[in-house]
Enzyme design. Sequence first.
Site, short mmCIF file in Angstrom:
data_model
loop_
_atom_site.label_atom_id
_atom_site.label_comp_id
_atom_site.label_asym_id
_atom_site.label_seq_id
_atom_site.Cartn_x
_atom_site.Cartn_y
_atom_site.Cartn_z
N ASP A 5 0.85 -1.11 0.04
CA ASP A 5 0.16 0.14 -0.18
C ASP A 5 0.76 1.32 -0.03
O ASP A 5 2.00 1.12 0.22
CB ASP A 5 -0.79 -0.07 1.23
CG ASP A 5 -2.21 -0.43 1.01
OD1 ASP A 5 -2.97 -0.77 1.81
OD2 ASP A 5 -2.44 -0.79 -0.27
N LYS A 10 -1.33 2.24 -6.49
CA LYS A 10 -1.53 3.08 -7.89
C LYS A 10 -1.55 1.80 -9.19
O LYS A 10 -0.75 0.80 -8.84
CB LYS A 10 -0.27 3.78 -8.16
CG LYS A 10 -0.73 5.26 -7.83
CD LYS A 10 0.44 6.13 -8.16
CE LYS A 10 1.14 7.30 -7.62
NZ LYS A 10 2.28 7.18 -7.00
N MET A 33 -7.74 9.44 9.27
CA MET A 33 -7.88 10.08 8.09
C MET A 33 -8.73 11.52 8.38
O MET A 33 -9.67 11.80 8.12
CB MET A 33 -9.19 9.31 7.29
CG MET A 33 -8.78 7.91 7.30
SD MET A 33 -9.80 7.08 6.34
CE MET A 33 -9.77 5.40 7.02
#
Length: 477
Positions: free
Chosen positions: A34, A56, A160
């Site tokens: 990741d 990605k 987050m």
Amino acid sequence: MGKVWLVGAGPGDLGLFTQRGKGILSRADVILYDRLVNPGILMWARAGAKFIDAGKTPQGTKMEQGEIHRLLVKYARYGGKVVRLKGGDPFVFGRGGEEAEILAKAKVPFEVVPGVTAGIAGPGYAGIPVTQRGMSTEVDFRIGSRAEGSVSGKTWLGYMSVDGLEDFLLKALDHGFTRKTPAALVASGTCSNQRVVVATVGTLARVAKKARMRPPAVVVIGAVVSLRKKLAWWEGRPLAGKRIILTASESLKRGWREEMEDQGAEVWEIPMTRTEALPPQKSWKEKIVNANWLVFTSAAGVRAFPGVVWDLRKIAHCQIAVVGKSTAEVLQSIGLQPDWVGGGPGSRELAKGWPRWAKGRILHLTGDAGSGEMVELFRKKGFSAERLVIYQNSGTGSIPQPVRKALSESGADWVVFASGTAAKRFRKAVPKWAREPKVVVIGPATARAARQAGWRVRAVAHEPSASGVLNAILRRS
Ligand code: SAH
């Protein structure tokens, strides 16, 4: 049928990656990693492992979760050992649960290797206990931008949360915290670029903005934040926040990582050389027996020696000289005492400091990469001297692509060279740097070679050992 391991890579500090995770990673065939995984971890993969950036696609867009599921199942069905490497803990906001569900449904065997989660480790490195007797007995894990629930002397951790920070703080007010409640933002917790700001619920949004705090970050809200004042320990260490790259092979640098980590550094081991003892030749016997002095200038030479001498009693009449304390220690570890220890870090210093009483034939036991410089210097001084190559430097100096990319993009603070070969190979392996590391070398000979390879040398160790290198770095940090 292969298998999938959902492995937590921890929050960033390489030392917080579990031993189990490391063991599994070193045997993996395919690794889907990741975005938040510290690329230094990928050095523990075996040579030839396939790396897939699950953050990605090759086109540079974000890889769909469905595509990740498909790849996990595909490679496991090929019979591969597949590691799904996630930041922190795979089951904490990591979609590891969803991946496990898919694998179960597809009847692909899988295992979970928990990791140290950022919400606990980040605050821990910031000196903030997430629970504290008499202060906070509960911890909530939440998505920072969608907080709910009631508050009673507890800690909120917001994941987050950089973008939604203001909203999150407002929600905290709805749930019983006050504008005065301490609040902190821990960014890149446990990484070499960890940053922490402390404020209150009322002020954190403004303070964080002013400090230009960047994701990833966790918000901590609660009275426990105030303990950081007393417990902040991370920043105090001399090399906190420094990334150091070790390029020497295992045989040269046993224990170096630990010494540097103890000072707070993040250490990436990227060996550029490996040394291998050469098979002994018949002609060597005579040379060794005829020598009055056996001279070692490297630990690798000493380590290769037991394979070369067929019987230690045959060299009882030989005297032994070594350069440096650490080489002397290695000699003692194979049961031999040095008769003379040269303090100088290089062959020039050794030849210069050579005692007058040390007469007779000199045999320099060395590797194929070394120059014949020392033998020449001895000959100039009128000694009979010869060089015997007993080990060779091998290794390709190749670096896995994602590690190379991370190096050229985010750089490092220091790189340690223990040989000219390493300096040359590393220059080639990573030719371009956004932030070029400062170079420290184990001695003047390596300094010369590193300069020739195009490096600017910032520090030269007084002694070719871990503490010598460490002191050289500390003097310049
Ligand atoms: N599975 C991960 C969390 C994934 S969600 C874990 O258990 O830690 C991603 C969020 O985690 C980021 O948005 C950020 O809030 C947090 N995070 C991850 N790494 C972090 C770090 N080194 N320092 C601070 N926060 C981090």
